[in-house]
Scaffold this active site. Structure first.
Site, mmCIF file in Angstrom:
data_model
loop_
_atom_site.group_PDB
_atom_site.id
_atom_site.type_symbol
_atom_site.label_atom_id
_atom_site.label_comp_id
_atom_site.label_asym_id
_atom_site.label_seq_id
_atom_site.Cartn_x
_atom_site.Cartn_y
_atom_site.Cartn_z
ATOM 1 N N GLY A 284 0.801 -1.214 0.000
ATOM 2 C CA GLY A 284 0.000 0.000 0.000
ATOM 3 C C GLY A 284 0.834 1.264 0.000
ATOM 4 O O GLY A 284 1.997 1.273 -0.394
ATOM 5 N N LEU A 310 -3.996 -5.863 -5.031
ATOM 6 C CA LEU A 310 -3.043 -4.765 -4.907
ATOM 7 C C LEU A 310 -1.697 -5.252 -4.387
ATOM 8 O O LEU A 310 -1.619 -5.891 -3.335
ATOM 9 C CB LEU A 310 -3.607 -3.688 -3.969
ATOM 10 C CG LEU A 310 -2.723 -2.444 -3.760
ATOM 11 C CD1 LEU A 310 -2.560 -1.686 -5.075
ATOM 12 C CD2 LEU A 310 -3.333 -1.547 -2.678
ATOM 13 N N ASP A 311 -0.635 -4.953 -5.147
ATOM 14 C CA ASP A 311 0.743 -5.268 -4.749
ATOM 15 C C ASP A 311 0.946 -6.746 -4.459
ATOM 16 O O ASP A 311 1.791 -7.122 -3.635
ATOM 17 C CB ASP A 311 1.161 -4.437 -3.523
ATOM 18 C CG ASP A 311 1.108 -2.947 -3.780
ATOM 19 O OD1 ASP A 311 1.308 -2.544 -4.941
ATOM 20 O OD2 ASP A 311 0.858 -2.177 -2.828
ATOM 21 N N ALA A 312 0.189 -7.610 -5.121
ATOM 22 C CA ALA A 312 0.276 -9.047 -4.840
ATOM 23 C C ALA A 312 0.484 -9.881 -6.100
ATOM 24 O O ALA A 312 0.336 -11.095 -6.051
ATOM 25 C CB ALA A 312 -0.984 -9.510 -4.115
#
Length: 368
Positions: A284, A310-312
């Site tokens: 995040g 998100l960001d994964a």
């Protein structure tokens, strides 16, 4: 017509019912050069018995229909390079079958990297080869791909072919931070990245002068409001631009917006994002502030394929640097931006060079 090895022969335009099947063509390709000469001169009648029923080859077999092979000053064909990426269940014979097929078609293997994930019994391979002296002519790559497709059925392969002659077109998406954008454009100008960048897209106008400095078109697609309708309209405009410019790869060079699940799904395997943290830690926003508050001794940066999570997404490259108690948030931001430049540049280069295979939420990277 002149055959690939220089012998004259009548043009081979067989009636549909006498054209060789893909199985026949694949078996033909595994024979010696002398055998292939004899068989082609005999117009490649059905020479191989096969119990497998296949549709006839839909591509007319024309070994070479003109001066298509570019030669160097000494008469040797100039290399025409391609990369073949495959993944399949681990099993005996895959390496031999691929090598035999490429050799049979007159291709020269230059590099071969392979890896077996023993936990999932999945095999991965990247082959670089020169097809300038391909048996059916270097412009008839569709015939070669048909043969690979038939082989893939036997081994349950997923495969992709990339040709160096087709230079990838990249769209860079940015917001207000310029360090990753500058780095990519400098590397592009220096010849470190083999691609074309026809456009830079941003939700802010701030970085337009950088695009102008490097002679790249800049498209400002703003988000006047933070509501779902405005985001969808902006996303539709981005999608239309990508289609118009025939974009192969999206690079999110600190683009500070989240795409919809649908957009991510359409571009999942060709959207590279740089996250300013050593994922999965500090996902995040404001990861350096979180890391400073936590008192970490290392910080990192992560380049990954963007997904709806998100960001994964599957991680392509990561790196870290040391932090001490003396480092402020400002120091961490400076050190982190150095990492972001390097990590993103490596990831983009490896994707451009067809070195990355995705398997589930992981990647296999045959880095140089």
């Amino acid at each position: 017509m002149v055959l690939a090895w220089g012998l004259k022969a009548p043009d081979i335009r067989l009636p549909l019912h006498t054209r060789p099947t893909l199985v026949q063509l694949s078996k033909l390709a595994t024979r010696s050069t002398q055998q292939r000469r004899i068989l082609v001169q005999a117009q490649i009648h059905p020479l191989v018995q096969s119990t497998q029923v296949l549709e006839p080859l839909t591509v007319p077999l024309s070994i070479q229909t003109g001066p298509e092979t570019t030669t160097s000053s000494n008469g040797v064909p100039k290399p025409q390079l391609a990369s073949l990426l495959i993944q399949c269940p681990d099993q005996k014979g895959v390496v031999a079958a691929l090598a035999q097929l490429l050799y049979g078609f007159g291709c020269n293997i230059l590099e071969s990297d392979q890896y077996t994930d023993t936990s999932t019994a999945v095999y991965f391979q990247r082959i670089r080869f020169d097809y300038s002296e391909c048996l059916v002519g270097p412009s008839n790559t569709q015939v070669l791909e048909h043969a690979i497709a038939e082989l893939a059925k036997r081994y349950q392969m997923e495969w992709r072919m990339f040709y160096d002659s087709k230079v990838k077109r990249v769209a860079i998406l940015v917001s207000k931070l310029d360090h990753c954008l500058y780095d990519l454009l400098i590397r592009l100008k220096a010849g470190e990245l083999n691609c074309q960048v026809p456009v830079i897209i941003s939700n802010h106008p701030d970085l337009a002068p950088i695009a102008e400095q490097f002679g790249v078109a800049f498209r400002h697609l703003p988000l006047p409001q933070a509501d779902a309708k405005s985001k969808q309209q902006q996303e539709d405009a981005i999608e239309a631009l990508l289609q118009e410019l025939d974009i192969d790869l999206l690079v999110l060079a600190r683009y500070m917006q989240i795409f919809s699940a649908g957009f991510c799904a359409r571009h999942a395997d060709h959207t590279v994002n740089i996250h300013h943290s050593f994922l999965p830690a500090f996902e995040g926003a404001k990861p350096y502030h979180k890391a400073h508050k936590r008192g970490v001794k290392i910080i990192g940066a992560t380049a990954h394929f963007a997904t709806a999570d998100l960001d994964a997404g599957p991680i392509i490259e990561q790196d870290v640097t040391r932090i001490t108690h003396r480092d402020s948030v400002k120091d961490m931001l400076r050190k982190g931006r150095d990492l972001e430049r390097l990590v993103l540049a490596r990831a983009v280069r490896w994707v451009l060079e067809d070195r990355v295979l995705v398997h589930g939420n992981k990647t296999v990277v045959f880095n140089d």
